[in-house]
Design an enzyme around this catalytic site. Structure first.
Site, short mmCIF file in Angstrom:
data_model
loop_
_atom_site.label_atom_id
_atom_site.label_comp_id
_atom_site.label_asym_id
_atom_site.label_seq_id
_atom_site.Cartn_x
_atom_site.Cartn_y
_atom_site.Cartn_z
N LYS A 20 0.83 -1.20 0.00
CA LYS A 20 0.00 0.00 0.00
C LYS A 20 0.88 1.26 0.00
CE LYS A 20 -3.06 2.15 3.37
NZ LYS A 20 -2.14 3.27 3.59
N LYS A 25 7.48 0.86 1.51
CA LYS A 25 8.13 0.10 0.42
C LYS A 25 9.47 0.68 0.04
CE LYS A 25 4.84 0.91 -2.47
NZ LYS A 25 3.90 1.55 -1.57
N LYS A 51 4.95 8.49 -8.02
CA LYS A 51 5.55 9.53 -7.17
C LYS A 51 7.04 9.71 -7.47
CE LYS A 51 4.86 8.58 -2.76
NZ LYS A 51 4.35 7.36 -2.31
N ASP A 137 -1.49 -0.66 -4.39
CA ASP A 137 -2.87 -0.49 -3.95
C ASP A 137 -3.83 -1.10 -4.96
OD1 ASP A 137 -1.23 1.62 -2.79
OD2 ASP A 137 -3.10 2.26 -1.84
N1 LIG Z 1 10.27 1.09 10.01
C1 LIG Z 1 10.07 2.40 9.92
N2 LIG Z 1 10.35 3.22 10.99
C2 LIG Z 1 10.12 4.56 10.90
N3 LIG Z 1 9.64 5.17 9.81
C3 LIG Z 1 9.34 4.43 8.73
C4 LIG Z 1 9.54 3.01 8.72
N4 LIG Z 1 9.18 2.54 7.49
C5 LIG Z 1 8.76 3.61 6.79
N5 LIG Z 1 8.85 4.73 7.51
C6 LIG Z 1 8.49 6.10 7.09
O1 LIG Z 1 7.22 6.10 6.49
C7 LIG Z 1 7.17 7.04 5.42
C8 LIG Z 1 6.63 6.37 4.16
O2 LIG Z 1 7.59 5.41 3.75
P1 LIG Z 1 7.86 5.09 2.21
O3 LIG Z 1 8.96 4.08 2.19
O4 LIG Z 1 8.05 6.33 1.41
O5 LIG Z 1 6.47 4.41 1.79
P2 LIG Z 1 5.99 3.88 0.35
O6 LIG Z 1 7.18 3.76 -0.52
O7 LIG Z 1 5.35 2.55 0.65
O8 LIG Z 1 4.99 4.86 -0.16
C9 LIG Z 1 8.56 7.61 5.25
O9 LIG Z 1 8.63 8.90 5.79
C10 LIG Z 1 9.44 6.62 6.00
O10 LIG Z 1 10.57 7.21 6.59
MG LIG Z 2 7.54 4.69 -2.32
#
Ligand SMILES: Nc1ncnc2c1ncn2[C@@H]1O[C@H](COP(=O)(O)OP(=O)(O)O)[C@@H](O)[C@H]1O
Ligand SMILES: [Mg+2]
Length: 298
Positions: A20, A25, A51, A137
């Site tokens: 999601k 990710k 994105k 998603d």
């Molecule tokens: N294990 C974790 N501990 C703290 N923050 C996290 C963790 N995993 C993800 N985040 C935070 O959550 C936010 C979204 O993560 P992101 O990797 O960009 O999500 P996605 O790629 O799934 O959209 C980021 O700001 C990231 O730093």
């Molecule tokens: Mg991402």
């Protein structure tokens, strides 16, 4: 660009990480890429989220132009113009997406994968790993490409214990199951992210058991991730001695040793609803002090 010595020459392992939006990710994928690269593997991280922010913590917080942007500007693109060097020589690519509200968001993936394949880039760079970071998603035509067309061999899903994240993982399992008979990718396992309490772990474990899948790694929510991201880096790069970096390295090692993926058994919509309702009742009972369970403390 520095050409690194390949640790053990072998077939390219292509992996897709789905989940999601906002679930972690890109954070997880970038840390896996960094850890695999530290192990001596040649890695490409392929961002497949419109994105286009998959690879920025591999590049000191800097964004790169996407393949779709380059195509729009120049009409045609040499694959090498779209590949940027990141931490420890990791190859960074962002597929990109159409302007919001226009066209299929998965088109970027189809175009980008075709471009790199046509130009034999994976072979030329002698990659050990290509890791696709895919928004999961909606498993629409474009987003399903890495699963459907025999591009990725193994799919990993990042989920937390939040219902919407599990709902997205279950949808992904449906997509995998659908294409499994026609040579599609299979599921390598679940990466449980932001797991900081017993009940969160118990929910994900139960979902894994019900769908006949397994959890590869539990990744806690950690301020070291936040701190590293603010510095524009992965935790593996910024805080290599932290407990969190150790967990990402363990995850990367499990992925490098992983061979046998399986077809998951997704829950039907009603089954998933009933499963969630049971957990809702259980958490309420724990909150009210009616039940005490070692594995399910809040
Ligand atoms: N294990 C974790 N501990 C703290 N923050 C996290 C963790 N995993 C993800 N985040 C935070 O959550 C936010 C979204 O993560 P992101 O990797 O960009 O999500 P996605 O790629 O799934 O959209 C980021 O700001 C990231 O730093
Ligand atoms: Mg991402």
């Amino acid at each position: 660009m520095v050409i690194k010595k390949t640790k053990q020459p072998k077939k390219i392992k292509q992996i897709a990480v789905y989940g999601k939006g906002g679930i972690g990710k890109s954070t997880t994928t970038s840390n896996i890429s960094a850890a695999l690269s530290d192990m001596g593997f040649k890695v490409m991280q392929f961002g497949c989220d419109p994105k286009a922010d998959s690879t920025n913590t591999l590049r000191d917080g800097e964004y790169i132009p996407t393949i779709l942007e380059l195509l729009k500007e120049n009409g045609r693109v040499q694959a090498k113009q779209a590949i940027f060097e990141g931490y420890n020589g990791i190859y960074c690519v962002e597929a990109g997406g159409p302007s919001p509200g226009v066209g299929c968001a998965g088109r970027g993936i189809i175009t980008a994968v075709q471009l790199l394949k046509q130009q034999n880039i994976f072979e030329e760079l002698e990659l050990d790993y290509v890791i696709y970071d895919v928004l999961g998603d909606v498993v629409c035509g474009g987003f399903a490409v890495p699963i459907r067309e025999g591009i990725a061999q193994h799919v990993f899903t990042v989920t937390s214990s939040d219902f919407m994240a599990i709902y997205a993982a279950n949808n992904l399992f449906r997509g995998i199951q659908k294409y499994s008979n026609s040579g599609g990718a299979l599921l390598g396992g679940i990466i449980a992210n932001s797991v900081s309490s017993g009940y969160q772990k118990a929910i994900i474990d139960d979902f894994a058991a019900k769908t006949k899948t397994k959890v590869l790694q539990y990744v806690p929510r950690s301020i070291t991730v936040t701190q590293s991201e603010l510095a524009g880096k992965t935790t593996v790069e910024a805080q290599p001695d932290s407990q969190q970096a150790k967990i990402y390295r363990e995850l990367a090692k499990s992925i490098s040793e992983h061979e046998q993926s399986t077809t998951p058994s997704p829950l039907e919509a009603l089954e998933l609803r009933q499963w969630a309702a049971q957990w809702s009742d259980q958490i309420l009972a724990i909150e009210k002090g009616e039940v005490r369970s070692a594995g399910a403390q809040i």
